[in-house]
Design an enzyme around this catalytic site. Structure first.
Site, PDB file in Angstrom:
ATOM      1  N   SER A 246     -10.150   0.654   3.720  1.00 13.77           N
ATOM      2  CA  SER A 246      -9.353   0.188   4.861  1.00 13.77           C
ATOM      3  C   SER A 246      -8.690   1.385   5.522  1.00 13.77           C
ATOM      4  O   SER A 246      -7.960   2.134   4.884  1.00 13.77           O
ATOM      5  CB  SER A 246      -8.281  -0.797   4.403  1.00 13.77           C
ATOM      6  OG  SER A 246      -8.899  -1.977   3.964  1.00 13.77           O
TER       7      SER A 246
ATOM      8  N   ARG B 223       0.820  -1.235   0.000  1.00 15.76           N
ATOM      9  CA  ARG B 223       0.000   0.000   0.000  1.00 15.76           C
ATOM     10  C   ARG B 223       0.846   1.274   0.000  1.00 15.76           C
ATOM     11  O   ARG B 223       0.476   2.286   0.592  1.00 15.76           O
ATOM     12  CB  ARG B 223      -0.969   0.034   1.194  1.00 15.76           C
ATOM     13  CG  ARG B 223      -1.961  -1.086   1.236  1.00 15.76           C
ATOM     14  CD  ARG B 223      -2.962  -1.065   0.082  1.00 15.76           C
ATOM     15  NE  ARG B 223      -3.799  -2.242   0.154  1.00 15.76           N
ATOM     16  CZ  ARG B 223      -3.510  -3.395  -0.492  1.00 15.76           C
ATOM     17  NH1 ARG B 223      -2.455  -3.500  -1.279  1.00 15.76           N
ATOM     18  NH2 ARG B 223      -4.317  -4.429  -0.371  1.00 15.76           N
TER      19      ARG B 223
ATOM     20  N   GLU C 292      -3.741   3.927   6.770  1.00 14.45           N
ATOM     21  CA  GLU C 292      -3.624   3.715   5.322  1.00 14.45           C
ATOM     22  C   GLU C 292      -4.289   4.896   4.609  1.00 14.45           C
ATOM     23  O   GLU C 292      -3.796   5.406   3.606  1.00 14.45           O
ATOM     24  CB  GLU C 292      -4.312   2.404   4.912  1.00 14.45           C
ATOM     25  CG  GLU C 292      -4.260   2.152   3.403  1.00 14.45           C
ATOM     26  CD  GLU C 292      -4.826   0.791   3.003  1.00 14.45           C
ATOM     27  OE1 GLU C 292      -4.624  -0.199   3.745  1.00 14.45           O
ATOM     28  OE2 GLU C 292      -5.484   0.730   1.953  1.00 14.45           O
TER      29      GLU C 292
HETATM   30  C1  LIG Z   1     -15.511   0.691  -0.173  1.00 20.89           C
HETATM   31  C2  LIG Z   1     -14.029   0.774  -0.405  1.00 20.89           C
HETATM   32  C3  LIG Z   1     -13.304  -0.386  -0.664  1.00 20.89           C
HETATM   33  C4  LIG Z   1     -11.916  -0.329  -0.871  1.00 20.89           C
HETATM   34  N1  LIG Z   1     -11.228  -1.483  -1.117  1.00 20.89           N
HETATM   35  C5  LIG Z   1      -9.899  -1.433  -1.361  1.00 20.89           C
HETATM   36  C6  LIG Z   1      -9.160  -2.634  -1.638  1.00 20.89           C
HETATM   37  O1  LIG Z   1      -9.687  -3.731  -1.684  1.00 20.89           O
HETATM   38  N2  LIG Z   1      -7.840  -2.523  -1.874  1.00 20.89           N
HETATM   39  C7  LIG Z   1      -7.188  -1.329  -1.848  1.00 20.89           C
HETATM   40  O2  LIG Z   1      -5.981  -1.289  -2.081  1.00 20.89           O
HETATM   41  N3  LIG Z   1      -7.864  -0.176  -1.592  1.00 20.89           N
HETATM   42  C8  LIG Z   1      -9.187  -0.209  -1.353  1.00 20.89           C
HETATM   43  N4  LIG Z   1      -9.877   0.958  -1.083  1.00 20.89           N
HETATM   44  C9  LIG Z   1      -9.124   2.215  -1.031  1.00 20.89           C
HETATM   45  C10 LIG Z   1      -9.036   2.980  -2.356  1.00 20.89           C
HETATM   46  O3  LIG Z   1     -10.110   2.642  -3.219  1.00 20.89           O
HETATM   47  C11 LIG Z   1      -7.703   2.760  -3.084  1.00 20.89           C
HETATM   48  O4  LIG Z   1      -6.593   3.159  -2.317  1.00 20.89           O
HETATM   49  C12 LIG Z   1      -7.654   3.537  -4.413  1.00 20.89           C
HETATM   50  O5  LIG Z   1      -6.523   3.111  -5.127  1.00 20.89           O
HETATM   51  C13 LIG Z   1      -7.606   5.043  -4.230  1.00 20.89           C
HETATM   52  O6  LIG Z   1      -7.832   5.650  -5.491  1.00 20.89           O
HETATM   53  P1  LIG Z   1      -8.520   7.080  -5.611  1.00 20.89           P
HETATM   54  O7  LIG Z   1      -8.578   7.439  -7.047  1.00 20.89           O
HETATM   55  O8  LIG Z   1      -9.809   7.096  -4.884  1.00 20.89           O
HETATM   56  O9  LIG Z   1      -7.415   7.967  -4.873  1.00 20.89           O
HETATM   57  P2  LIG Z   1      -7.639   9.091  -3.762  1.00 20.89           P
HETATM   58  O10 LIG Z   1      -8.301   8.489  -2.573  1.00 20.89           O
HETATM   59  O11 LIG Z   1      -8.236  10.291  -4.367  1.00 20.89           O
HETATM   60  O12 LIG Z   1      -6.103   9.394  -3.397  1.00 20.89           O
HETATM   61  C14 LIG Z   1      -5.345   8.422  -2.689  1.00 20.89           C
HETATM   62  C15 LIG Z   1      -3.864   8.839  -2.744  1.00 20.89           C
HETATM   63  O13 LIG Z   1      -3.396   8.708  -4.076  1.00 20.89           O
HETATM   64  C16 LIG Z   1      -2.811   9.928  -4.504  1.00 20.89           C
HETATM   65  N5  LIG Z   1      -3.092  10.092  -5.936  1.00 20.89           N
HETATM   66  C17 LIG Z   1      -4.305  10.002  -6.552  1.00 20.89           C
HETATM   67  N6  LIG Z   1      -4.190  10.207  -7.868  1.00 20.89           N
HETATM   68  C18 LIG Z   1      -2.877  10.451  -8.100  1.00 20.89           C
HETATM   69  C19 LIG Z   1      -2.129  10.775  -9.279  1.00 20.89           C
HETATM   70  N7  LIG Z   1      -2.710  10.875 -10.480  1.00 20.89           N
HETATM   71  N8  LIG Z   1      -0.787  10.977  -9.147  1.00 20.89           N
HETATM   72  C20 LIG Z   1      -0.176  10.889  -7.931  1.00 20.89           C
HETATM   73  N9  LIG Z   1      -0.842  10.586  -6.786  1.00 20.89           N
HETATM   74  C21 LIG Z   1      -2.177  10.377  -6.874  1.00 20.89           C
HETATM   75  C22 LIG Z   1      -3.452  11.013  -3.655  1.00 20.89           C
HETATM   76  O14 LIG Z   1      -2.603  12.162  -3.536  1.00 20.89           O
HETATM   77  C23 LIG Z   1      -3.616  10.288  -2.324  1.00 20.89           C
HETATM   78  O15 LIG Z   1      -2.403  10.339  -1.581  1.00 20.89           O
HETATM   79  C24 LIG Z   1     -11.251   0.922  -0.862  1.00 20.89           C
HETATM   80  C25 LIG Z   1     -11.990   2.101  -0.630  1.00 20.89           C
HETATM   81  C26 LIG Z   1     -13.366   2.021  -0.392  1.00 20.89           C
HETATM   82  C27 LIG Z   1     -14.112   3.302  -0.170  1.00 20.89           C
END
Ligand SMILES: Cc1cc2nc3c(=O)[nH]c(=O)nc-3n(C[C@H](O)[C@H](O)[C@H](O)COP(=O)(O)OP(=O)(O)OC[C@H]3O[C@@H](n4cnc5c(N)ncnc54)[C@H](O)[C@@H]3O)c2cc1C
Length: 303
Positions: free
Chosen positions: A226, A177, A296
């Site tokens: 998470s 992660r 996380e």
């Molecule tokens: C219901 C639910 C279930 C989930 N299940 C999982 C799972 O099974 N496994 C898992 O790993 N995660 C899970 N997550 C967490 C999340 O979906 C992941 O971490 C996902 O990859 C985050 O993507 P996002 O676009 O929403 O990023 P955001 O939440 O908007 O950002 C997360 C981080 O990524 C950075 N970031 C975003 N875009 C960029 C970019 N283009 N360049 C550089 N940095 C960037 C941001 O600065 C921030 O630090 C879950 C979340 C929810 C709500």
């Protein structure tokens, strides 16, 4: 416009993307809480992003957000610039030799489905992760035994000066992660490698991923996924449960009863409620098991 957005606009006459002052973010974040972005920039393409970064004064901080499924924006909002890559960065292109090129704004689930249509296996795990590819690259998102890092060949993006960068899988510095990619790099796309597989086999995998998730996670709630990383040798949800935190509530924030590593906004929560609840859980887990939980969820902005 606030002073910052107005001064940036004035210094960037060729900017084509949308730059707006004091933009509310809560409605586009999974937790549905948090303050405003002092300035929100949504570039129309890579050249626009590069131009913006090349003209951005070095003292102005920026953060990038994707679909907001792993961030908690604090109630005082985000000072400086918040950058969001949306639809213009959402292209997905299956290639020869079972590769997939995807823009950072593409939803993970769409990548899983387009890979399936192209008969490319190895991306079913994306079907249950509600973020976009930029977030998956930054967080090394993973599920069902696969992590983003196992698929990444090369990542493309821009650094703080607006220069294009290409990072190999090794240069992304992946661990659980986490990516140790150079600070400030905004990922705009990625080349990933899968493997040839029958469409029907992939469909069955995706169906299983989605069914398992719906049975075990509050997927339709206001949450950030998470909350804590699994500490080495432990499972975060078990530690939280053993510390008696199932259903624990502070203000409108609650530890999910279904999955104790998820915090929920059950109505009217502030970001401060959610963060305070997370800290209380950490305190109780430390007390009962001696284990230090690490967030996380990315907490950004000011109180
Ligand atoms: C219901 C639910 C279930 C989930 N299940 C999982 C799972 O099974 N496994 C898992 O790993 N995660 C899970 N997550 C967490 C999340 O979906 C992941 O971490 C996902 O990859 C985050 O993507 P996002 O676009 O929403 O990023 P955001 O939440 O908007 O950002 C997360 C981080 O990524 C950075 N970031 C975003 N875009 C960029 C970019 N283009 N360049 C550089 N940095 C960037 C941001 O600065 C921030 O630090 C879950 C979340 C929810 C709500």
């Amino acid at each position: 416009m606030t002073e910052l957005a107005a001064s940036l606009s004035a210094a960037m006459p060729k900017l084509r993307g949308k730059l707006a002052a004091e933009q509310s973010l809560a409605e586009s974040l999974w937790f549905r809480v948090g303050g405003k972005a002092e300035a929100l920039f949504q570039p129309v393409d890579e050249d626009d992003l590069a131009y913006f970064l090349s003209r951005l004064p070095s003292e102005v901080p920026y953060v990038v957000i994707g679909l907001g499924s792993n961030v908690l924006v604090r109630d005082g909002g985000i000072p400086g610039v918040t950058i969001r890559l949306g639809k213009p960065f959402a292209t997905i292109a299956p290639g020869r030799d079972a590769t997939i090129w995807a823009g950072a704004g593409a939803a993970d689930k769409r990548v899983a489905l387009e890979a399936m249509e192209a008969g490319i296996g190895g991306f079913a795990f994306f079907a249950g992760i509600p973020g976009a590819i930029g977030g998956a690259l930054a967080m090394n998102a993973g599920a069902n035994g696969t992590e983003t890092s196992q698929r990444v060949v090369e990542v493309f993006g821009f650094d703080r000066s607006g220069d294009a960068v290409t990072l190999s899988n090794a240069e992304m510095g992946y661990s659980y992660r986490h990516s140790a990619a150079p600070t400030g790099v905004i990922f705009t796309s990625v080349l990933m490698q899968g493997e040839r597989r029958e469409r029907e086999t992939i469909k069955a995998e995706i169906d299983a991923v989605v069914a398992h998730r719906e049975a075990t996670q509050p997927t339709k709630s206001r949450t950030g996924g998470s909350t804590f990383k699994n500490p080495p040798g432990h499972t975060a949800w078990k530690l939280v449960d053993e510390a008696g935190c199932r259903g624990l509530q502070i203000g409108g924030a609650q530890v999910s009863v279904l999955h104790t590593n998820f915090l929920l906004n059950v109505g009217g929560a502030t970001a401060a409620d959610i963060e305070a609840l997370g800290e209380e859980v950490r305190r109780r887990v430390r007390e009962t098991s001696g284990v230090e939980l690490e967030w996380e969820i990315k907490r950004i902005g000011v109180d």
